[in-house]
Design a protein around this motif. Structure first.
Motif, PDB file in Angstrom:
ATOM      1  N   GLU A   3       0.844  -1.195   0.000  1.00  0.00           N
ATOM      2  CA  GLU A   3       0.000   0.000   0.000  1.00  0.00           C
ATOM      3  C   GLU A   3       0.881   1.247   0.000  1.00  0.00           C
ATOM      4  O   GLU A   3       1.744   1.406   0.858  1.00  0.00           O
ATOM      5  CB  GLU A   3      -0.889  -0.011   1.242  1.00  0.00           C
ATOM      6  CG  GLU A   3      -1.806   1.193   1.325  1.00  0.00           C
ATOM      7  CD  GLU A   3      -2.604   1.178   2.612  1.00  0.00           C
ATOM      8  OE1 GLU A   3      -2.422   2.105   3.422  1.00  0.00           O
ATOM      9  OE2 GLU A   3      -3.376   0.218   2.793  1.00  0.00           O
ATOM     10  N   VAL A  58      -5.810  -1.494  -8.000  1.00  0.00           N
ATOM     11  CA  VAL A  58      -6.307  -2.839  -7.683  1.00  0.00           C
ATOM     12  C   VAL A  58      -5.207  -3.647  -6.993  1.00  0.00           C
ATOM     13  O   VAL A  58      -5.443  -4.311  -5.972  1.00  0.00           O
ATOM     14  CB  VAL A  58      -6.805  -3.549  -8.960  1.00  0.00           C
ATOM     15  CG1 VAL A  58      -7.050  -5.036  -8.677  1.00  0.00           C
ATOM     16  CG2 VAL A  58      -8.093  -2.901  -9.470  1.00  0.00           C
ATOM     17  N   ARG A  59      -3.991  -3.601  -7.544  1.00  0.00           N
ATOM     18  CA  ARG A  59      -2.876  -4.354  -6.945  1.00  0.00           C
ATOM     19  C   ARG A  59      -2.572  -3.855  -5.539  1.00  0.00           C
ATOM     20  O   ARG A  59      -2.146  -4.634  -4.675  1.00  0.00           O
ATOM     21  CB  ARG A  59      -1.630  -4.237  -7.826  1.00  0.00           C
ATOM     22  CG  ARG A  59      -1.750  -4.949  -9.162  1.00  0.00           C
ATOM     23  CD  ARG A  59      -0.383  -5.140  -9.811  1.00  0.00           C
ATOM     24  NE  ARG A  59       0.310  -3.878 -10.012  1.00  0.00           N
ATOM     25  CZ  ARG A  59       0.179  -3.112 -11.099  1.00  0.00           C
ATOM     26  NH1 ARG A  59      -0.648  -3.497 -12.083  1.00  0.00           N
ATOM     27  NH2 ARG A  59       0.856  -1.988 -11.233  1.00  0.00           N
ATOM     28  N   GLY A  61      -4.781  -2.866  -3.485  1.00  0.00           N
ATOM     29  CA  GLY A  61      -5.909  -3.183  -2.615  1.00  0.00           C
ATOM     30  C   GLY A  61      -6.798  -1.998  -2.296  1.00  0.00           C
ATOM     31  O   GLY A  61      -7.581  -2.040  -1.332  1.00  0.00           O
ATOM     32  N   LEU A  62      -6.731  -0.937  -3.108  1.00  0.00           N
ATOM     33  CA  LEU A  62      -7.504   0.267  -2.825  1.00  0.00           C
ATOM     34  C   LEU A  62      -8.807   0.321  -3.615  1.00  0.00           C
ATOM     35  O   LEU A  62      -9.750   1.010  -3.203  1.00  0.00           O
ATOM     36  CB  LEU A  62      -6.656   1.518  -3.105  1.00  0.00           C
ATOM     37  CG  LEU A  62      -5.338   1.578  -2.321  1.00  0.00           C
ATOM     38  CD1 LEU A  62      -4.576   2.853  -2.659  1.00  0.00           C
ATOM     39  CD2 LEU A  62      -5.587   1.488  -0.820  1.00  0.00           C
ATOM     40  N   SER A  64     -11.433  -2.436  -6.191  1.00  0.00           N
ATOM     41  CA  SER A  64     -11.640  -3.832  -6.574  1.00  0.00           C
ATOM     42  C   SER A  64     -12.724  -3.906  -7.634  1.00  0.00           C
ATOM     43  O   SER A  64     -13.454  -2.939  -7.876  1.00  0.00           O
ATOM     44  CB  SER A  64     -12.045  -4.670  -5.354  1.00  0.00           C
ATOM     45  OG  SER A  64     -13.270  -4.191  -4.818  1.00  0.00           O
ATOM     46  N   TYR A  80     -15.595  -0.900 -11.348  1.00  0.00           N
ATOM     47  CA  TYR A  80     -14.719  -0.899 -10.172  1.00  0.00           C
ATOM     48  C   TYR A  80     -15.329  -0.064  -9.059  1.00  0.00           C
ATOM     49  O   TYR A  80     -16.066   0.893  -9.312  1.00  0.00           O
ATOM     50  CB  TYR A  80     -13.343  -0.338 -10.537  1.00  0.00           C
ATOM     51  CG  TYR A  80     -12.594  -1.170 -11.550  1.00  0.00           C
ATOM     52  CD1 TYR A  80     -11.724  -2.173 -11.141  1.00  0.00           C
ATOM     53  CD2 TYR A  80     -12.766  -0.948 -12.911  1.00  0.00           C
ATOM     54  CE1 TYR A  80     -11.031  -2.936 -12.069  1.00  0.00           C
ATOM     55  CE2 TYR A  80     -12.075  -1.711 -13.847  1.00  0.00           C
ATOM     56  CZ  TYR A  80     -11.214  -2.701 -13.422  1.00  0.00           C
ATOM     57  OH  TYR A  80     -10.534  -3.466 -14.346  1.00  0.00           O
ATOM     58  N   THR A  83     -12.388  -0.023  -2.191  1.00  0.00           N
ATOM     59  CA  THR A  83     -12.468  -0.918  -1.044  1.00  0.00           C
ATOM     60  C   THR A  83     -12.619  -0.067   0.221  1.00  0.00           C
ATOM     61  O   THR A  83     -12.449   1.161   0.189  1.00  0.00           O
ATOM     62  CB  THR A  83     -11.199  -1.775  -0.938  1.00  0.00           C
ATOM     63  OG1 THR A  83     -10.071  -0.906  -0.711  1.00  0.00           O
ATOM     64  CG2 THR A  83     -10.978  -2.582  -2.204  1.00  0.00           C
ATOM     65  N   ARG A  85     -10.596  -0.006   2.679  1.00  0.00           N
ATOM     66  CA  ARG A  85      -9.288   0.587   2.930  1.00  0.00           C
ATOM     67  C   ARG A  85      -9.016   1.725   1.954  1.00  0.00           C
ATOM     68  O   ARG A  85      -8.413   2.741   2.317  1.00  0.00           O
ATOM     69  CB  ARG A  85      -8.193  -0.478   2.822  1.00  0.00           C
ATOM     70  CG  ARG A  85      -6.791   0.047   3.096  1.00  0.00           C
ATOM     71  CD  ARG A  85      -6.689   0.712   4.452  1.00  0.00           C
ATOM     72  NE  ARG A  85      -5.394   1.352   4.647  1.00  0.00           N
ATOM     73  CZ  ARG A  85      -5.188   2.377   5.472  1.00  0.00           C
ATOM     74  NH1 ARG A  85      -6.184   2.877   6.179  1.00  0.00           N
ATOM     75  NH2 ARG A  85      -3.993   2.881   5.595  1.00  0.00           N
TER      76      ARG A  85
END
Length: 222
Positions: A3, A58-59, A61-62, A64, A80, A83, A85
């Protein structure tokens, strides 16, 4: 991908903000970026910029994938969303960007700091060309949008203020060149200056500035 502690580019912040606004597919993001003038603050000159940014978010994790659908005779469409987070990170990025001046490295100051004597005969003309380009850009930044609250135009207001400041500085600089108050260095002058610069020359450290401030305070009290 770990992140990131800060957005890798302004486009990261814009795309994440759009994903926080509502689930949407990349084409809608691109459309909104242009409709809302966000292409003034984020580089979307390359057609794939938004898609590459989405992949990176996406990689990290922000954001999805919300859903993937295919309409008849149309390409597959992926929607999309941010998330949980990602929503928190956007607020962290905004707080940091709004409160802390970032160390940015634009190319113009770098060019000013690399004054090659061979450019001296062209210098005034080059700066005049830059001035004309900025003067041509300013009206678009100063454009008013009746009925739109000022809060939605702050980035344009800020950029206009920066452009006006640079225009004023360039006019004064060009005038100094025109009147001879400022002259570009010759190669011999640059060599002489380089030979006489102390090895430890540089801006004062924060500790030195703090010591100087404390000393000045003591002198005022005595």
């Amino acid at each position: 991908m770990a992140e990131p502690s800060s957005p890798r580019s302004p486009l990261w912040m814009i795309v994440l903000a759009l994903a926080c606004e509502e689930p949407m597919h990349p084409y809608r993001m691109q459309t909104l970026i242009k409709q809302r003038g966000k292409d003034h603050v984020a580089n979307v000159a390359q057609r794939n910029s938004v898609y590459q940014t989405i992949d990176a978010l996406v990689r990290a994790g922000l954001i999805s994938v919300r859903e993937t659908a295919r309409d008849e005779n149309r390409p597959e469409k992926t929607v999309y969303e941010a998330t949980a987070r990602g929503r928190e990170v956007l607020l962290e990025w905004l707080r940091a960007a709004l409160s802390q001046p970032a160390r940015e490295f634009p190319i113009f100051p770098a060019a000013l700091s690399t004054m090659d004597p061979r450019i001296a005969p062209e210098l005034r003309g080059l700066l005049e060309a830059r001035l004309q380009a900025l003067e041509a850009r300013l009206p678009a930044l100063e454009q008013t949008w009746p009925g739109l609250p000022r809060i939605f135009l702050l980035e344009e207001e800020y950029m206009a203020a920066m452009v006006r400041a640079e225009i004023a500085w360039l006019r004064a600089l060009i005038d100094d060149l025109r009147t001879g108050r400022l002259k570009a260095p010759t190669r011999a002058e640059l060599r002489r200056l380089a030979a006489n610069v102390p090895e430890n020359m540089g801006p004062p450290s924060p500790e030195a500035l703090d010591r100087a401030a404390r000393g000045a305070g003591r002198r005022r009290r005595t």
